[in-house]
Enzyme design. Structure first.
Site, PDB file in Angstrom:
ATOM      1  CG  HIS A  28      40.958  27.279  39.050  1.00  0.00           C
ATOM      2  ND1 HIS A  28      40.454  27.649  39.793  1.00  0.00           N
ATOM      3  CD2 HIS A  28      41.117  28.384  38.677  1.00  0.00           C
ATOM      4  CE1 HIS A  28      39.586  28.688  40.624  1.00  0.00           C
ATOM      5  NE2 HIS A  28      40.843  29.335  39.621  1.00  0.00           N
ATOM      6  CD  GLN A  39      36.966  29.448  38.099  1.00  0.00           C
ATOM      7  OE1 GLN A  39      37.792  29.005  36.840  1.00  0.00           O
ATOM      8  NE2 GLN A  39      37.095  30.328  38.329  1.00  0.00           N
ATOM      9  CG  HIS A  64      44.221  32.048  37.807  1.00  0.00           C
ATOM     10  ND1 HIS A  64      43.962  33.070  38.556  1.00  0.00           N
ATOM     11  CD2 HIS A  64      43.184  31.370  37.742  1.00  0.00           C
ATOM     12  CE1 HIS A  64      42.392  33.222  38.992  1.00  0.00           C
ATOM     13  NE2 HIS A  64      42.149  32.253  38.668  1.00  0.00           N
ATOM     14  CD  GLU A  65      41.514  29.992  34.373  1.00  0.00           C
ATOM     15  OE1 GLU A  65      40.701  28.853  34.858  1.00  0.00           O
ATOM     16  OE2 GLU A  65      41.331  31.663  34.551  1.00  0.00           O
ATOM     17  N   GLY A  80      39.114  33.944  32.287  1.00  0.00           N
ATOM     18  CA  GLY A  80      39.903  32.485  32.324  1.00  0.00           C
ATOM     19  C   GLY A  80      39.003  31.733  32.848  1.00  0.00           C
ATOM     20  CB  CYS A 118      39.577  34.425  40.728  1.00  0.00           C
ATOM     21  SG  CYS A 118      38.946  32.398  40.665  1.00  0.00           S
ATOM     22  CG  LEU A 119      35.367  34.933  36.306  1.00  0.00           C
ATOM     23  CD1 LEU A 119      34.822  34.306  34.928  1.00  0.00           C
ATOM     24  CD2 LEU A 119      34.767  36.554  36.390  1.00  0.00           C
TER      25      LEU A 119
END
Ligand code: CO
Length: 154
Positions: free
Chosen positions: A134, A51, A130-131, A46, A88-89
């Site tokens: 963000h 990000q 999660h996304e 995701g 998380c990236l």
């Protein structure tokens, strides 16, 4: 398509709120395509637009069952609770247990501005939450119950 730079923890943009998309043009389509490519390149499941430095409500998710594009997503219902390990990236090498709803329903728009509802359970519900966090400047580490060693992850 192009791979964009993934902003890392400490970058202030990750703490800012994203704005609603109002124009559904080629810029949006290019952003969606670049985000999908960037996510895939990073082996992620995701990615949210902040990000990659863009404060717009745009999310891509792919749990291996096809790409999901969400524009202006919001959670309209949720039920249950599951605790699972997340990463998380933007925060490489950090994993922790987070409680998320077991099931959520999300209302979003597609790349053409058409509204749709989508339900997710388990890992998909977790990815939606999660996304969408963000987009509100919230990171999973804000919600971690217990940090874990990534090597212990299944
Ligand atoms: Co993340």
């Amino acid at each position: 398509m192009a791979i964009r730079n993934i902003r890392k923890y400490g970058d202030e943009i990750l703490r800012k709120k994203a704005k609603n998309v109002k124009v559904f043009d080629d810029n949006l389509r290019i952003l969606l395509e670049d985000m999908a490519e960037t996510m895939k390149d990073a082996n992620g499941v995701g990615l949210a637009a902040p990000q990659v430095g863009i404060l717009k409500k745009v999310v891509v998710i792919d749990l291996g069952e096809g790409l999901i594009e969400l524009v202006n997503p919001e959670i309209i219902s949720e039920e249950g609770e599951v605790v699972e390990v997340e990463g998380c990236l933007s925060i490489p090498g950090v994993n922790g247990e987070v409680a998320r709803p077991r099931k959520v329903k999300v209302r979003a728009m597609d790349r053409n501005g058409k509204e749709f509802d989508i339900e997710g359970e388990g890992m998909l519900a977790r990815a939606f939450c999660h996304e969408i966090d963000h987009l509100n400047g919230i990171l999973f580490i804000d919600k971690v119950i217990k940090f874990v060693n990534p090597d212990s992850e299944g």
